[in-house]
Motif scaffolding. Structure first.
Motif, PDB file in Angstrom:
ATOM      1  N   GLU A  24       2.402   5.292   3.603  1.00  8.08           N
ATOM      2  CA  GLU A  24       2.443   3.831   3.696  1.00  8.08           C
ATOM      3  C   GLU A  24       1.080   3.216   3.399  1.00  8.08           C
ATOM      4  O   GLU A  24       0.973   2.229   2.663  1.00  8.08           O
ATOM      5  CB  GLU A  24       2.904   3.400   5.082  1.00  8.08           C
ATOM      6  N   LEU A  25       0.017   3.793   3.965  1.00  4.52           N
ATOM      7  CA  LEU A  25      -1.326   3.250   3.757  1.00  4.52           C
ATOM      8  C   LEU A  25      -1.775   3.382   2.303  1.00  4.52           C
ATOM      9  O   LEU A  25      -2.333   2.446   1.728  1.00  4.52           O
ATOM     10  CB  LEU A  25      -2.329   3.949   4.684  1.00  4.52           C
ATOM     11  N   VAL A  26      -1.533   4.541   1.702  1.00 11.63           N
ATOM     12  CA  VAL A  26      -1.927   4.759   0.312  1.00 11.63           C
ATOM     13  C   VAL A  26      -1.162   3.823  -0.608  1.00 11.63           C
ATOM     14  O   VAL A  26      -1.735   3.183  -1.497  1.00 11.63           O
ATOM     15  CB  VAL A  26      -1.710   6.233  -0.104  1.00 11.63           C
ATOM     16  N   CYS A  27       0.142   3.711  -0.387  1.00 11.24           N
ATOM     17  CA  CYS A  27       0.963   2.852  -1.243  1.00 11.24           C
ATOM     18  C   CYS A  27       0.582   1.383  -1.101  1.00 11.24           C
ATOM     19  O   CYS A  27       0.542   0.654  -2.091  1.00 11.24           O
ATOM     20  CB  CYS A  27       2.441   3.043  -0.941  1.00 11.24           C
ATOM     21  N   SER A  28       0.288   0.941   0.106  1.00 14.12           N
ATOM     22  CA  SER A  28      -0.095  -0.464   0.272  1.00 14.12           C
ATOM     23  C   SER A  28      -1.459  -0.733  -0.367  1.00 14.12           C
ATOM     24  O   SER A  28      -1.679  -1.792  -0.950  1.00 14.12           O
ATOM     25  CB  SER A  28      -0.102  -0.857   1.750  1.00 14.12           C
ATOM     26  N   ALA A  29      -2.364   0.234  -0.308  1.00 16.89           N
ATOM     27  CA  ALA A  29      -3.679   0.053  -0.923  1.00 16.89           C
ATOM     28  C   ALA A  29      -3.592   0.033  -2.449  1.00 16.89           C
ATOM     29  O   ALA A  29      -4.350  -0.672  -3.115  1.00 16.89           O
ATOM     30  CB  ALA A  29      -4.622   1.169  -0.481  1.00 16.89           C
ATOM     31  N   LEU A  30      -2.655   0.791  -3.012  1.00 17.45           N
ATOM     32  CA  LEU A  30      -2.518   0.871  -4.467  1.00 17.45           C
ATOM     33  C   LEU A  30      -1.459  -0.063  -5.021  1.00 17.45           C
ATOM     34  O   LEU A  30      -1.263  -0.131  -6.235  1.00 17.45           O
ATOM     35  CB  LEU A  30      -2.180   2.311  -4.879  1.00 17.45           C
ATOM     36  N   GLY A  31      -0.761  -0.771  -4.143  1.00 20.31           N
ATOM     37  CA  GLY A  31       0.282  -1.677  -4.595  1.00 20.31           C
ATOM     38  C   GLY A  31       1.509  -0.963  -5.130  1.00 20.31           C
ATOM     39  O   GLY A  31       2.180  -1.448  -6.034  1.00 20.31           O
ATOM     40  N   LEU A  32       1.815   0.202  -4.574  1.00 24.28           N
ATOM     41  CA  LEU A  32       2.961   0.980  -5.014  1.00 24.28           C
ATOM     42  C   LEU A  32       4.096   0.878  -3.994  1.00 24.28           C
ATOM     43  O   LEU A  32       3.881   0.496  -2.858  1.00 24.28           O
ATOM     44  CB  LEU A  32       2.573   2.455  -5.173  1.00 24.28           C
ATOM     45  N   ALA A  33       5.275   1.262  -4.420  1.00 23.79           N
ATOM     46  CA  ALA A  33       6.426   1.291  -3.532  1.00 23.79           C
ATOM     47  C   ALA A  33       6.786   2.744  -3.244  1.00 23.79           C
ATOM     48  O   ALA A  33       6.333   3.651  -3.932  1.00 23.79           O
ATOM     49  CB  ALA A  33       7.600   0.578  -4.180  1.00 23.79           C
ATOM     50  N   THR A  34       7.599   2.939  -2.227  1.00 18.15           N
ATOM     51  CA  THR A  34       8.101   4.279  -1.929  1.00 18.15           C
ATOM     52  C   THR A  34       9.611   4.273  -2.105  1.00 18.15           C
ATOM     53  O   THR A  34      10.247   3.218  -2.084  1.00 18.15           O
ATOM     54  CB  THR A  34       7.778   4.698  -0.481  1.00 18.15           C
ATOM     55  N   GLU A  35      10.169   5.447  -2.297  1.00 15.65           N
ATOM     56  CA  GLU A  35      11.615   5.565  -2.385  1.00 15.65           C
ATOM     57  C   GLU A  35      12.056   6.882  -1.763  1.00 15.65           C
ATOM     58  O   GLU A  35      11.296   7.844  -1.747  1.00 15.65           O
ATOM     59  CB  GLU A  35      12.099   5.479  -3.832  1.00 15.65           C
ATOM     60  N   GLU A  36      13.284   6.885  -1.254  1.00 17.20           N
ATOM     61  CA  GLU A  36      13.853   8.101  -0.697  1.00 17.20           C
ATOM     62  C   GLU A  36      14.542   8.870  -1.810  1.00 17.20           C
ATOM     63  O   GLU A  36      15.274   8.303  -2.602  1.00 17.20           O
ATOM     64  CB  GLU A  36      14.871   7.770   0.394  1.00 17.20           C
ATOM     65  N   VAL A  37      14.296  10.172  -1.871  1.00 18.32           N
ATOM     66  CA  VAL A  37      14.897  11.027  -2.884  1.00 18.32           C
ATOM     67  C   VAL A  37      15.610  12.176  -2.176  1.00 18.32           C
ATOM     68  O   VAL A  37      15.017  12.840  -1.322  1.00 18.32           O
ATOM     69  CB  VAL A  37      13.822  11.594  -3.838  1.00 18.32           C
ATOM     70  N   GLU A  38      16.874  12.390  -2.519  1.00 15.27           N
ATOM     71  CA  GLU A  38      17.618  13.501  -1.926  1.00 15.27           C
ATOM     72  C   GLU A  38      17.342  14.757  -2.746  1.00 15.27           C
ATOM     73  O   GLU A  38      17.804  14.893  -3.870  1.00 15.27           O
ATOM     74  CB  GLU A  38      19.111  13.197  -1.906  1.00 15.27           C
ATOM     75  N   VAL A  39      16.543  15.656  -2.193  1.00 15.01           N
ATOM     76  CA  VAL A  39      16.173  16.884  -2.872  1.00 15.01           C
ATOM     77  C   VAL A  39      17.255  17.947  -2.675  1.00 15.01           C
ATOM     78  O   VAL A  39      17.685  18.584  -3.629  1.00 15.01           O
ATOM     79  CB  VAL A  39      14.811  17.404  -2.360  1.00 15.01           C
TER      80      VAL A  39
END
Length: 89
Positions: A33-48
């Motif tokens: 969460e911290l890295v993505c907010s600092a870089l302006g990226l989003a996260t997503e759930e992936v079913e592996v």
């Protein structure tokens, strides 16, 4: 560890492992969460693995015109490297 009667006994490592895994997942989620907010990226759930909990990953190129260029370039480099490997045999 010493029990209540002063006798030495063992820990049940299954309980300890469960807590360590939970703490690790919480740490990884917060770090992501911290890295993505600092870089302006989003996260997503992936079913592996079907039937298991999804894995969170960063969405590097989502809805980006650059993503198709990266995919094309990656594919062409892969083909080039495979051709070189076959010639070296």
């Amino acid at each position: 560890m010493k029990g209540p009667g002063g006798r030495w006994c063992t820990l049940d490592s299954r309980l300890l492992l469960r807590d360590v895994v939970a703490a690790s997942e919480l740490f990884n989620q917060r770090a992501l969460e911290l890295v993505c907010s600092a870089l302006g990226l989003a996260t997503e759930e992936v079913e592996v693995t079907p039937g298991q909990r999804p894995v969170m990953r960063m969405n590097w190129f989502r809805n980006s015109c650059r993503s198709s260029g990266v995919t094309v370039r990656y594919s062409s480099r892969g083909r080039t490297l495979r051709r070189r490997a076959m010639k070296a045999r």
